[in-house]
Design a protein around this motif. Structure first.
Motif, mmCIF file in Angstrom:
data_model
loop_
_atom_site.group_PDB
_atom_site.id
_atom_site.type_symbol
_atom_site.label_atom_id
_atom_site.label_comp_id
_atom_site.label_asym_id
_atom_site.label_seq_id
_atom_site.Cartn_x
_atom_site.Cartn_y
_atom_site.Cartn_z
ATOM 1 N N MET A 1 32.500 16.817 43.283
ATOM 2 C CA MET A 1 33.115 18.111 43.567
ATOM 3 C C MET A 1 34.516 17.923 44.132
ATOM 4 N N ARG A 2 35.315 18.959 43.959
ATOM 5 C CA ARG A 2 36.623 19.029 44.583
ATOM 6 C C ARG A 2 36.694 20.334 45.373
ATOM 7 N N TYR A 3 37.534 20.343 46.394
ATOM 8 C CA TYR A 3 37.745 21.577 47.145
ATOM 9 C C TYR A 3 38.452 22.607 46.263
ATOM 10 N N ILE A 4 37.969 23.844 46.311
ATOM 11 C CA ILE A 4 38.566 24.944 45.555
ATOM 12 C C ILE A 4 39.168 25.942 46.540
ATOM 13 N N GLU A 5 40.457 26.152 46.420
ATOM 14 C CA GLU A 5 41.130 27.148 47.259
ATOM 15 C C GLU A 5 41.187 28.463 46.490
ATOM 16 N N LYS A 6 40.501 29.456 46.992
ATOM 17 C CA LYS A 6 40.423 30.728 46.287
ATOM 18 C C LYS A 6 41.749 31.488 46.369
ATOM 19 N N GLY A 7 42.108 32.119 45.246
ATOM 20 C CA GLY A 7 43.315 32.925 45.179
ATOM 21 C C GLY A 7 42.973 34.397 45.050
ATOM 22 N N GLU A 8 43.914 35.157 44.544
ATOM 23 C CA GLU A 8 43.708 36.592 44.382
ATOM 24 C C GLU A 8 42.837 36.880 43.166
ATOM 25 N N GLU A 9 42.029 37.906 43.271
ATOM 26 C CA GLU A 9 41.180 38.310 42.157
ATOM 27 C C GLU A 9 42.008 39.006 41.077
ATOM 28 N N PRO A 10 41.505 39.065 39.838
ATOM 29 C CA PRO A 10 42.217 39.777 38.773
ATOM 30 C C PRO A 10 42.392 41.255 39.125
ATOM 31 N N ARG A 11 43.517 41.806 38.724
ATOM 32 C CA ARG A 11 43.793 43.221 39.030
ATOM 33 C C ARG A 11 42.734 44.140 38.440
ATOM 34 N N SER A 12 42.261 43.807 37.234
ATOM 35 C CA SER A 12 41.247 44.658 36.593
ATOM 36 C C SER A 12 39.966 44.707 37.415
ATOM 37 N N LEU A 13 39.641 43.606 38.104
ATOM 38 C CA LEU A 13 38.454 43.586 38.954
ATOM 39 C C LEU A 13 38.664 44.451 40.186
ATOM 40 N N THR A 14 39.849 44.353 40.775
ATOM 41 C CA THR A 14 40.170 45.178 41.942
ATOM 42 C C THR A 14 40.022 46.664 41.615
ATOM 43 N N GLU A 15 40.542 47.046 40.463
ATOM 44 C CA GLU A 15 40.475 48.450 40.045
ATOM 45 C C GLU A 15 39.048 48.875 39.741
ATOM 46 N N TYR A 16 38.287 48.004 39.096
ATOM 47 C CA TYR A 16 36.908 48.353 38.733
ATOM 48 C C TYR A 16 36.046 48.553 39.977
ATOM 49 N N LYS A 17 36.279 47.770 41.014
ATOM 50 C CA LYS A 17 35.456 47.866 42.222
ATOM 51 C C LYS A 17 35.618 49.190 42.954
ATOM 52 N N GLN A 18 36.657 49.934 42.604
ATOM 53 C CA GLN A 18 36.864 51.231 43.247
ATOM 54 C C GLN A 18 35.878 52.287 42.743
ATOM 55 N N LYS A 19 35.256 52.001 41.604
ATOM 56 C CA LYS A 19 34.291 52.958 41.045
ATOM 57 C C LYS A 19 33.037 53.012 41.905
ATOM 58 N N LYS A 20 32.486 54.189 42.023
ATOM 59 C CA LYS A 20 31.328 54.397 42.878
ATOM 60 C C LYS A 20 30.120 53.589 42.415
ATOM 61 N N ASP A 21 29.915 53.529 41.103
ATOM 62 C CA ASP A 21 28.735 52.851 40.568
ATOM 63 C C ASP A 21 29.053 51.463 40.019
ATOM 64 N N ALA A 22 30.085 50.812 40.529
ATOM 65 C CA ALA A 22 30.493 49.495 40.034
ATOM 66 C C ALA A 22 29.412 48.443 40.286
#
Length: 223
Positions: free
Chosen positions: A1-22
């Motif tokens: 394994m290698r260390y994984i530094e997490k970055g920003e999520e895709p914009r489409s995911l950010t927008e989708y999570k705003q939906k009530k039933d996501a």
């Protein structure tokens, strides 16, 4: 394994999570996540470190199994807890012994995580290419749950890690044929394996090479 530094999520995911039933299975742009994970991980599987060439090779892995997120479906959309992994021979293996990574894990909990520098720093490798950990729970994760010492058809993980070490040694011999390798040579080689190439890719199985080079440097300094 290698260390994984997490970055920003895709914009489409950010927008989708705003939906009530996501919920995860309803998100229609999973290749956006796969592409982001590929680049974030230097085109390597987050568990076994084999090469992932394109989004077609990437399985989105949740560090906490989705089956255990039923009370909070939106938690499965938490990008900070996703990694990209190899499909683990699930389409070709005839029995579970040939499965690796998430395909072998199933819904088992994990203690080990590539998102922790401390955890990754304590992972060790034997000279024959095996991966191991001194703490029993994480050793179980590596060797049993994820089957990262699998050495069967299409998953010669131990053999491939050993060959990664041998490839590094051949490069070192080109730089210095005799004697104990100079610290400057080892450090330069270490930097090469710690960094991505011009296309943003790490060397496959580079975790074991980094471990080997750091161990050599420590030994040289003692001498």
């Amino acid at each position: 394994m290698r260390y994984i530094e997490k970055g920003e999520e895709p914009r489409s995911l950010t927008e989708y999570k705003q939906k009530k039933d996501a919920y995860f299975d309803g998100y229609p742009y999973k290749d956006h996540i796969r592409e982001r994970l590929l680049k974030e991980q230097g085109y390597l599987c987050g568990y076994c470190m084999r090469r992932l060439n394109s989004v077609k090779d990437v399985k989105i892995e949740h560090l906490l199994p989705q089956s255990k997120l039923k009370e909070d479906p939106k938690e499965a959309l938490n990008y900070k807890k996703m990694i990209g992994v190899y499909y683990g021979n699930q389409n070709t293996a005839r029995d579970k012994r040939a499965l690796t990574c998430d395909a072998h894990r199933g819904n088992e909990d994990l203690t080990v995580t590539p998102l922790s520098k401390t955890c990754i720093a304590q992972i060790k490798y034997r000279s024959n290419g095996e991966i191991y950990f001194d703490e029993p729970d994480i050793e179980k994760d590596l060797n049993e749950t994820l089957n990262l010492n699998c050495n069967q058809a299409d998953a010669y993980l131990v053999t491939n890690r050993k060959e990664a070490i041998n490839a590094c040694k051949r490069q070192l011999l080109k730089l210095q044929e005799k004697g104990i390798w100079k610290e400057s040579i080892l450090e330069a080689m270490l930097k090469r394996y710690e960094r991505t190439d011009s296309e943003g890719r790490y060397e496959p199985y580079s975790g074991i090479v980094i471990y080997y080079l750091k161990k050599k440097l420590r030994t040289n300094k003692k001498n």
